[in-house]
Design a protein around this motif. Structure first.
Motif, PDB file in Angstrom:
ATOM      1  N   MET A 277     -36.138  10.927 -53.556  1.00 25.36           N
ATOM      2  CA  MET A 277     -34.903  11.687 -53.649  1.00 25.36           C
ATOM      3  C   MET A 277     -35.090  13.052 -52.985  1.00 25.36           C
ATOM      4  O   MET A 277     -36.105  13.702 -53.209  1.00 25.36           O
ATOM      5  CB  MET A 277     -34.540  11.931 -55.127  1.00 25.36           C
ATOM      6  N   THR A 278     -34.108  13.452 -52.185  1.00 29.87           N
ATOM      7  CA  THR A 278     -34.080  14.813 -51.654  1.00 29.87           C
ATOM      8  C   THR A 278     -32.716  15.371 -52.019  1.00 29.87           C
ATOM      9  O   THR A 278     -31.712  14.675 -51.873  1.00 29.87           O
ATOM     10  CB  THR A 278     -34.248  14.801 -50.123  1.00 29.87           C
ATOM     11  N   TRP A 279     -32.690  16.570 -52.541  1.00 30.67           N
ATOM     12  CA  TRP A 279     -31.394  17.120 -52.943  1.00 30.67           C
ATOM     13  C   TRP A 279     -31.339  18.611 -52.737  1.00 30.67           C
ATOM     14  O   TRP A 279     -32.362  19.277 -52.654  1.00 30.67           O
ATOM     15  CB  TRP A 279     -31.095  16.772 -54.407  1.00 30.67           C
ATOM     16  N   ASN A 280     -30.099  19.081 -52.582  1.00 29.41           N
ATOM     17  CA  ASN A 280     -29.887  20.520 -52.548  1.00 29.41           C
ATOM     18  C   ASN A 280     -28.885  20.851 -53.649  1.00 29.41           C
ATOM     19  O   ASN A 280     -27.797  20.284 -53.692  1.00 29.41           O
ATOM     20  CB  ASN A 280     -29.377  20.990 -51.185  1.00 29.41           C
ATOM     21  N   PRO A 281     -29.255  21.767 -54.541  1.00 25.06           N
ATOM     22  CA  PRO A 281     -28.416  22.027 -55.708  1.00 25.06           C
ATOM     23  C   PRO A 281     -27.148  22.807 -55.397  1.00 25.06           C
ATOM     24  O   PRO A 281     -26.243  22.863 -56.223  1.00 25.06           O
ATOM     25  CB  PRO A 281     -29.336  22.848 -56.620  1.00 25.06           C
ATOM     26  N   SER A 282     -27.058  23.404 -54.190  1.00 30.32           N
ATOM     27  CA  SER A 282     -25.919  24.298 -53.983  1.00 30.32           C
ATOM     28  C   SER A 282     -25.027  23.929 -52.806  1.00 30.32           C
ATOM     29  O   SER A 282     -24.017  24.579 -52.584  1.00 30.32           O
ATOM     30  CB  SER A 282     -26.426  25.734 -53.807  1.00 30.32           C
ATOM     31  N   ARG A 283     -25.371  22.903 -52.046  1.00 29.08           N
ATOM     32  CA  ARG A 283     -24.513  22.548 -50.903  1.00 29.08           C
ATOM     33  C   ARG A 283     -24.773  21.101 -50.484  1.00 29.08           C
ATOM     34  O   ARG A 283     -25.829  20.531 -50.804  1.00 29.08           O
ATOM     35  CB  ARG A 283     -24.796  23.484 -49.726  1.00 29.08           C
ATOM     36  N   PRO A 284     -23.810  20.516 -49.747  1.00 26.40           N
ATOM     37  CA  PRO A 284     -24.042  19.161 -49.238  1.00 26.40           C
ATOM     38  C   PRO A 284     -25.221  19.136 -48.263  1.00 26.40           C
ATOM     39  O   PRO A 284     -25.499  20.125 -47.587  1.00 26.40           O
ATOM     40  CB  PRO A 284     -22.749  18.822 -48.498  1.00 26.40           C
ATOM     41  N   ILE A 285     -25.906  18.004 -48.206  1.00 29.34           N
ATOM     42  CA  ILE A 285     -26.952  17.795 -47.201  1.00 29.34           C
ATOM     43  C   ILE A 285     -26.232  17.662 -45.857  1.00 29.34           C
ATOM     44  O   ILE A 285     -25.266  16.892 -45.751  1.00 29.34           O
ATOM     45  CB  ILE A 285     -27.716  16.479 -47.504  1.00 29.34           C
ATOM     46  N   THR A 286     -26.665  18.375 -44.841  1.00 26.53           N
ATOM     47  CA  THR A 286     -25.973  18.296 -43.551  1.00 26.53           C
ATOM     48  C   THR A 286     -26.312  16.975 -42.858  1.00 26.53           C
ATOM     49  O   THR A 286     -27.317  16.340 -43.172  1.00 26.53           O
ATOM     50  CB  THR A 286     -26.400  19.444 -42.604  1.00 26.53           C
ATOM     51  N   ASP A 287     -25.448  16.578 -41.907  1.00 26.33           N
ATOM     52  CA  ASP A 287     -25.681  15.335 -41.173  1.00 26.33           C
ATOM     53  C   ASP A 287     -27.025  15.375 -40.468  1.00 26.33           C
ATOM     54  O   ASP A 287     -27.743  14.382 -40.405  1.00 26.33           O
ATOM     55  CB  ASP A 287     -24.576  15.110 -40.131  1.00 26.33           C
ATOM     56  N   GLU A 288     -27.342  16.558 -39.956  1.00 31.38           N
ATOM     57  CA  GLU A 288     -28.599  16.706 -39.227  1.00 31.38           C
ATOM     58  C   GLU A 288     -29.807  16.501 -40.147  1.00 31.38           C
ATOM     59  O   GLU A 288     -30.754  15.792 -39.802  1.00 31.38           O
ATOM     60  CB  GLU A 288     -28.629  18.113 -38.621  1.00 31.38           C
ATOM     61  N   GLU A 289     -29.725  17.110 -41.324  1.00 28.92           N
ATOM     62  CA  GLU A 289     -30.820  16.939 -42.295  1.00 28.92           C
ATOM     63  C   GLU A 289     -30.959  15.481 -42.704  1.00 28.92           C
ATOM     64  O   GLU A 289     -32.059  14.942 -42.776  1.00 28.92           O
ATOM     65  CB  GLU A 289     -30.538  17.760 -43.566  1.00 28.92           C
ATOM     66  N   ARG A 290     -29.790  14.853 -42.940  1.00 23.72           N
ATOM     67  CA  ARG A 290     -29.803  13.449 -43.356  1.00 23.72           C
ATOM     68  C   ARG A 290     -30.466  12.596 -42.280  1.00 23.72           C
ATOM     69  O   ARG A 290     -31.332  11.772 -42.563  1.00 23.72           O
ATOM     70  CB  ARG A 290     -28.360  12.987 -43.612  1.00 23.72           C
ATOM     71  N   GLU A 291     -30.081  12.868 -41.049  1.00 21.93           N
ATOM     72  CA  GLU A 291     -30.626  12.092 -39.929  1.00 21.93           C
ATOM     73  C   GLU A 291     -32.145  12.284 -39.820  1.00 21.93           C
ATOM     74  O   GLU A 291     -32.894  11.315 -39.678  1.00 21.93           O
ATOM     75  CB  GLU A 291     -29.940  12.539 -38.641  1.00 21.93           C
ATOM     76  N   THR A 292     -32.570  13.539 -39.922  1.00 21.79           N
ATOM     77  CA  THR A 292     -34.011  13.818 -39.834  1.00 21.79           C
ATOM     78  C   THR A 292     -34.773  13.101 -40.939  1.00 21.79           C
ATOM     79  O   THR A 292     -35.798  12.462 -40.695  1.00 21.79           O
ATOM     80  CB  THR A 292     -34.270  15.344 -39.960  1.00 21.79           C
ATOM     81  N   HIS A 293     -34.253  13.195 -42.169  1.00 21.40           N
ATOM     82  CA  HIS A 293     -34.948  12.547 -43.286  1.00 21.40           C
ATOM     83  C   HIS A 293     -34.990  11.031 -43.096  1.00 21.40           C
ATOM     84  O   HIS A 293     -36.001  10.395 -43.346  1.00 21.40           O
ATOM     85  CB  HIS A 293     -34.258  12.872 -44.609  1.00 21.40           C
ATOM     86  N   LEU A 294     -33.859  10.471 -42.666  1.00 20.00           N
ATOM     87  CA  LEU A 294     -33.790   9.010 -42.594  1.00 20.00           C
ATOM     88  C   LEU A 294     -34.587   8.444 -41.421  1.00 20.00           C
ATOM     89  O   LEU A 294     -34.844   7.250 -41.366  1.00 20.00           O
ATOM     90  CB  LEU A 294     -32.335   8.523 -42.590  1.00 20.00           C
ATOM     91  N   LYS A 295     -34.994   9.307 -40.506  1.00 23.31           N
ATOM     92  CA  LYS A 295     -35.886   8.844 -39.436  1.00 23.31           C
ATOM     93  C   LYS A 295     -37.233   8.429 -40.008  1.00 23.31           C
ATOM     94  O   LYS A 295     -37.975   7.668 -39.391  1.00 23.31           O
ATOM     95  CB  LYS A 295     -36.090   9.959 -38.401  1.00 23.31           C
TER      96      LYS A 295
END
Ligand code: FES
Ligand SMILES: [Fe+2]
Length: 431
Positions: A277-295
């Motif tokens: 699990m990766t989460w940010n308590p104060s804002r949505p995960i950006t598309d870029e972050e999501r893409e980087t993580h899912l790589k």
């Protein structure tokens, strides 16, 4: 070092084993919600805690988690049709509701009441935090509330949750998660970089022999690793271990920092699903972050979700692309020149080691040192709870859900400040 007998106690999780009985007192994440995206969608075959199960979302959106096999002739219910509030076995048409009741038996005479005598095992489920959870223990002891992890409490767009299949026992996977001294090696640069670390490693992990402290908490314990830092300070990395199989990776002190954590859920004695699990308590995960993580080169892993693993009775395999069968695509040139392992991806580096220890670590062959405190503590804690339960004493952790609202930390504080004090604020979940 554990005796062979104690190693069995720690690692065996099938029905009726002491550890299996203990772990079934907790709510268990069994699937990602993405695996059951819609009512009347396809069922999923899943093996959890050594049990072959089938999961499905019925017409009303209710999730059923049933014994994987039809009561008639033992056909796997993965092949059944999910329609009109039930799973219908495709062999002879017997149909089951989410409680496992046989509600239709079209191959028997209409006047027969045989179906009323047939029920297969089922487990209560909840859908929460991007996962489907099940309770597999005695119904009268079911904790009313799920553990209140910050990652589960944030909105869906503030979280990434993935899973991968690992070919090892669950306990050595948890032990890898709380083993704080390996990060400077396994996940680091090439030697002699240990003495002369590359740019991408922080000053603070250059001290390769941290000292360890443990503090017991009502979620499990916090393991603190102390490294020397300049200017009369210490750098503390604090990893919470949350019973029975969760960790949060230490990192950062900012209130709105992104965090990551793991859950290691036993498939059977020699396989485990690693949820990340990766989460940010104060804002949505950006598309870029999501893409980087899912790589999948960090803590999340690139997997083949749909390739089945029928030798394990699992329909959605979530098998890592870089895995044991292809030597994790190790690049020995890379290992000579740049990284400690030559393997890409933090989780693959962890996997290469944890899967190499044999499917179950023969712990009577180990020699634990001063940096293995957290590992020793984990074993003491879970084995102690399993033994207590054998004597009728119930574990408390399943019933302290709010204690799970905690974070990891990485803080640099003055040498005269106690770490429990210096990290207390930073370790509080805000959501
Ligand atoms: S085996 Fe399922 S209905 Fe016969
Ligand atoms: Fe690691």
């Amino acid at each position: 070092m554990l005796s062979e007998h104690d190693n069995e106690l720690l690692t065996r999780i099938g029905p009726g084993t002491p550890m299996g009985t203990l772990l079934r007192r907790f709510w268990i994440p069994v699937l990602l919600t993405e695996e059951l995206p819609e009512p009347d969608g396809e069922p999923v075959a899943v093996r959890i805690m050594g049990e072959d199960l089938v999961a499905y979302k019925d017409t009303n959106g209710k999730v059923g988690l049933l014994d994987g096999y039809c009561a008639h002739r033992h056909a796997h219910l993965y092949w059944s049709r999910n329609e009109e509030c039930g799973l219908r076995c495709t062999y002879h048409g017997w149909k089951y509701d989410t409680e496992g009741n046989c509600i239709d038996m079209p191959n028997e005479p209409a006047e027969s009441n045989f179906k009323d005598k047939i029920k297969i095992n089922s487990y209560p489920t909840r859908e929460w935090g991007g996962a489907i959870w099940a309770y597999m223990g005695p119904p009268e002891l079911m904790p009313p509330e799920l553990p209140q992890f910050e990652w589960a409490r944030v909105a869906d767009n503030q979280r990434i949750i993935t899973k991968r299949l690992q070919e090892s026992n669950w306990a050595q996977a948890v032990e890898g998660g709380i083993d704080s001294s390996h990060i400077s090696f396994l996940h680091g640069g090439k030697p002699p970089a240990i003495a002369n670390l590359p740019e991408n490693q922080t000053v603070s992990t250059r001290d390769t022999s941290p000292r360890f402290w443990i503090s017991h908490r009502d979620f499990g314990f916090a393991a603190a690793a102390r490294r020397n830092a300049p200017e009369e300070q210490y750098y503390w990395r604090i990893t919470p271990y949350l019973a029975p199989w969760y960790t949060i990776i230490p990192g950062g002190a900012a209130e709105n920092r992104s965090l990551s954590g793991h859950a290691w859920v036993p498939i059977d004695d020699t396989h485990v699903f690693t949820f990340t699990m990766t989460w940010n308590p104060s804002r949505p995960i950006t598309d870029e972050e999501r893409e980087t993580h899912l790589k999948g080169f960090g803590v999340h892993t690139e997997v083949d979700k749909v390739m089945p693993r029928w030798e394990l009775k699992i329909s959605n395999g979530y098998t890592p692309i870089r895995n044991m069968s292809n030597n994790y695509m190790v690049d020995f040139e890379e290992r000579r020149l740049r990284t400690f392992t030559g393997i890409k991806g933090i989780s693959e580096q962890d996997m290469s080691i944890q899967e190499s220890m044999w499917p179950m670590v023969p712990r009577w062959k180990e020699h634990l040192g001063t940096t293995d405190k957290a590992i020793i503590e984990f074993r003491k804690l879970v084995m102690g709870m399993a033994r207590d339960l054998l004597e009728g004493k119930e574990p408390e952790f399943p019933h302290t859900p709010d204690a799970y609202r905690v974070r990891s930390a990485a803080v640099t504080i003055g040498r005269d400040i106690a770490w429990e004090e210096g990290s207390a604020e930073v370790m509080k979940a805000r959501v």
